[in-house]
Design a protein around this motif. Structure first.
Motif, PDB file in Angstrom:
ATOM      1  N   ALA A 363       0.889  -1.323  -0.054  1.00  0.00           N
ATOM      2  CA  ALA A 363      -0.078  -0.090   0.083  1.00  0.00           C
ATOM      3  C   ALA A 363       0.827   1.190   0.075  1.00  0.00           C
ATOM      4  CB  ALA A 363      -0.785   0.231   1.411  1.00  0.00           C
ATOM      5  N   TYR A 364       2.109   1.246   0.724  1.00  0.00           N
ATOM      6  CA  TYR A 364       2.982   2.386   0.559  1.00  0.00           C
ATOM      7  C   TYR A 364       3.437   2.645  -0.352  1.00  0.00           C
ATOM      8  CZ  TYR A 364       6.492   5.542   2.534  1.00  0.00           C
ATOM      9  OH  TYR A 364       7.385   6.641   2.569  1.00  0.00           O
ATOM     10  N   ARG A 365       3.936   1.487  -1.342  1.00  0.00           N
ATOM     11  CA  ARG A 365       4.370   1.881  -2.437  1.00  0.00           C
ATOM     12  C   ARG A 365       3.493   2.375  -3.807  1.00  0.00           C
ATOM     13  NH1 ARG A 365       7.108  -3.017  -1.134  1.00  0.00           N
ATOM     14  NH2 ARG A 365       5.323  -4.534  -2.248  1.00  0.00           N
ATOM     15  N   ASP A 369       3.846   5.825  -5.647  1.00  0.00           N
ATOM     16  CA  ASP A 369       3.732   5.869  -7.236  1.00  0.00           C
ATOM     17  C   ASP A 369       2.923   6.924  -7.320  1.00  0.00           C
ATOM     18  OD1 ASP A 369       5.221   3.969  -7.494  1.00  0.00           O
ATOM     19  OD2 ASP A 369       3.675   2.248  -7.821  1.00  0.00           O
ATOM     20  N   ARG A 370       1.617   7.358  -6.486  1.00  0.00           N
ATOM     21  CA  ARG A 370       0.810   8.157  -6.854  1.00  0.00           C
ATOM     22  C   ARG A 370       1.076   9.827  -6.738  1.00  0.00           C
ATOM     23  NH1 ARG A 370      -2.846   4.769  -4.054  1.00  0.00           N
ATOM     24  NH2 ARG A 370      -2.420   5.694  -2.098  1.00  0.00           N
ATOM     25  N   ALA A 407       8.997  21.527  -3.075  1.00  0.00           N
ATOM     26  CA  ALA A 407       9.851  20.729  -4.029  1.00  0.00           C
ATOM     27  C   ALA A 407       8.911  19.753  -4.794  1.00  0.00           C
ATOM     28  CB  ALA A 407      10.764  19.616  -3.135  1.00  0.00           C
ATOM     29  N   ILE A 408       9.499  19.178  -6.021  1.00  0.00           N
ATOM     30  CA  ILE A 408       8.886  18.345  -6.922  1.00  0.00           C
ATOM     31  C   ILE A 408       9.387  17.026  -6.557  1.00  0.00           C
ATOM     32  CG2 ILE A 408       8.509  17.917  -9.337  1.00  0.00           C
ATOM     33  CD1 ILE A 408       6.827  20.531  -8.677  1.00  0.00           C
ATOM     34  N   VAL A 409       8.478  16.191  -6.574  1.00  0.00           N
ATOM     35  CA  VAL A 409       8.737  14.810  -6.418  1.00  0.00           C
ATOM     36  C   VAL A 409       9.172  14.175  -7.733  1.00  0.00           C
ATOM     37  CG1 VAL A 409       8.098  12.467  -5.879  1.00  0.00           C
ATOM     38  CG2 VAL A 409       7.137  14.514  -4.478  1.00  0.00           C
ATOM     39  N   THR A 410      10.468  13.896  -7.882  1.00  0.00           N
ATOM     40  CA  THR A 410      10.861  13.220  -9.284  1.00  0.00           C
ATOM     41  C   THR A 410      11.067  11.388  -9.210  1.00  0.00           C
ATOM     42  OG1 THR A 410      12.939  13.236  -8.170  1.00  0.00           O
ATOM     43  CG2 THR A 410      12.442  15.197  -9.516  1.00  0.00           C
ATOM     44  N   ARG A 416      11.175   5.880   0.329  1.00  0.00           N
ATOM     45  CA  ARG A 416      11.013   7.241   0.529  1.00  0.00           C
ATOM     46  C   ARG A 416      10.829   7.875  -1.057  1.00  0.00           C
ATOM     47  NH1 ARG A 416      17.227   8.000   2.350  1.00  0.00           N
ATOM     48  NH2 ARG A 416      18.086   7.348   0.636  1.00  0.00           N
ATOM     49  N   LEU A 417      10.261   9.150  -0.995  1.00  0.00           N
ATOM     50  CA  LEU A 417      10.280   9.785  -2.098  1.00  0.00           C
ATOM     51  C   LEU A 417      11.624  10.515  -2.540  1.00  0.00           C
ATOM     52  CD1 LEU A 417       6.798  11.998  -1.242  1.00  0.00           C
ATOM     53  CD2 LEU A 417       7.073   9.955  -2.956  1.00  0.00           C
TER      54      LEU A 417
END
Length: 427
Positions: A363-365, A369-370, A407-410, A416-417
């Motif tokens: 669920a965390y992964r 992803d989202r 920040a932007i998530v890459t 972790r992100l």
């Protein structure tokens, strides 16, 4: 020498450790030639108690002449066991640990060493004072106690016997503490307690948690982020739900005390909700705040739990849309009703806990992803790591502890992100 405080367990213990550090120094422990180490213990599981005892023995080996003081919930519920340890000089109860004079009950201050345990009946405590602290050592966010103790008696839980009955900190004292911490530079404050959603029942006018949240945000406009620790969803009040829906400074992350996804087990736990209550709460709150992130505590292998009952807990991870899962293999605590119930085989408990953790990790992964490509406000904690508003761990370069960075998530690495500061993106 500085007084060393070793903290186990919950955020409330972390907050209280700062009070203890101040009171112990005021008592003169920092002036002892060989120093002092205070252990603020947890009793929620047998493993937590075992780890505390292990750390105490290690501390004695490393500091043969230091004074070792043990307090916290494990000391409150079983003071005799800690007093019997040769490594321990003094045992204090959960109420005693917050007052300076109790730390002077040592031979160094002319007190005999025959009475090692000074632990009173916690059930006799009827009020909780608002202890003011200026900072939380080593923490980028600050914790503020709003409540202590619990009036409920879940069959698996020893904590009421360590914390006493529910009692609330007056609203004015909570607001004053928040203002003090914000004035000292904290951008985020976390409200904490043992049964936080019972806040206010013992105060004049019986205010609820939602009113407290709204009052804090109204009276401290410079507070950038307000976060709640674990809540009991069945006690969530209308003002709290309205605040979740309308207050952007109230963080979109709720950690729920679910414990099980099976109705029969919930009844045997003496919980006050059923599985449909939890699912409905998550659906309702998600409609109010689409970006909300849910965490939860779930126990694997509670007494009498069958495979089918366990599967209901496994399924509720997806049905509630849980992201941050805390899995507890059932641990019988002496003196609780659950310890006297028919126990599940230890091997089955381990396997079920592993399956729950796997469900949580999957669920965390999906959650990670989202978030790909999204913009996030990240509170820097330490060494290039921080937390988003939804409490998701993120790796990010730059920024000092306590600073909030846009920040932007890459991407992510599964745990972790990976985020890049907006300024760097613009460059």
């Amino acid at each position: 020498m500085a007084v060393e405080v070793v903290t186990f367990g919950c955020r409330l213990n972390t907050y209280e450790s700062e009070v203890m550090r101040r009171e112990a120094n005021a008592a003169g422990l920092g002036e002892l030639k060989n120093g002092a180490v205070i252990f603020n213990t947890c009793a929620v599981t047998a493993e937590a108690v075992r780890q505390a005892k292990q750390s105490i023995r290690k501390a004695r080996r490393e500091n043969p002449q230091a004074r070792i003081i043990v307090t916290g919930c494990a000391a409150q519920t079983d003071p005799t066991a800690f007093a019997a340890m040769g490594e321990v000089d003094l045992v204090l109860g959960n109420e005693e640990k917050l007052k300076a004079h109790n730390y002077r009950a040592l031979p160094d201050f002319g007190v005999n060493d025959t009475e090692k345990a000074r632990v009173n009946n916690i059930m006799s405590v009827t009020e909780t004072a608002g202890h003011m602290v200026d900072a939380i050592e080593g923490r980028a966010r600050a914790f503020v106690q709003v409540q202590n103790g619990c009036d409920h008696r879940c069959t698996f839980c020893i904590i009421p016997y360590g914390r006493g009955n529910s009692r609330s900190v007056p609203m004015g004292a909570v607001v004053e503490q928040v203002k003090r911490l914000v004035g000292n530079g904290y951008a985020e404050v976390v409200l904490t307690g043992v049964d936080m959603t019972s806040f206010g029942a013992d105060l004049p006018g019986t205010p609820k948690l939602g009113r407290l949240v709204k009052t804090i945000l109204r009276q401290e406009p410079d507070l950038r982020r307000l976060r709640l620790s674990s809540i009991d969803s069945i006690e969530a009040d209308g003002d709290l739900l309205e605040a979740i829906a309308t207050e952007n400074r109230l963080m979109p992350h709720l950690h729920l005390s679910l414990q099980s996804g099976d109705d029969m087990i919930l009844k045997r736990m003496k919980r006050r909700h059923l599985r449909d209550d939890s699912i409905r709460f998550c659906e309702d709150v998600r409609r109010l705040r689409p970006d909300i992130v849910f965490g939860a505590d779930i126990i694997a292998g509670f007494p009498t739990e069958t495979e089918k009952m366990f599967e209901n807990s496994e399924k509720i991870v997806e049905e509630c849309g849980l992201t941050h899962l805390h899995v507890f293999p059932f641990s019988p605590r002496e003196g609780t009703p659950a310890a006297r119930m028919p126990q599940v085989d230890g091997g089955a408990i381990k396997r079920r806990a592993a399956r729950l953790r796997a469900a949580g990790e999957a669920a965390y992964r999906r959650h990670l992803d989202r978030l790909a490509g999204s913009r996030q406000s990240i509170l820097i904690e330490r060494g290039g790591l921080g937390r988003t508003e939804g409490f998701t761990l993120a790796a990010i370069e730059g920024g000092a502890p306590g600073e909030i960075v846009e920040a932007i998530v890459t991407g992510h690495d599964g745990a972790r992100l990976i985020a890049s500061p907006l300024a760097r993106q613009a460059a």
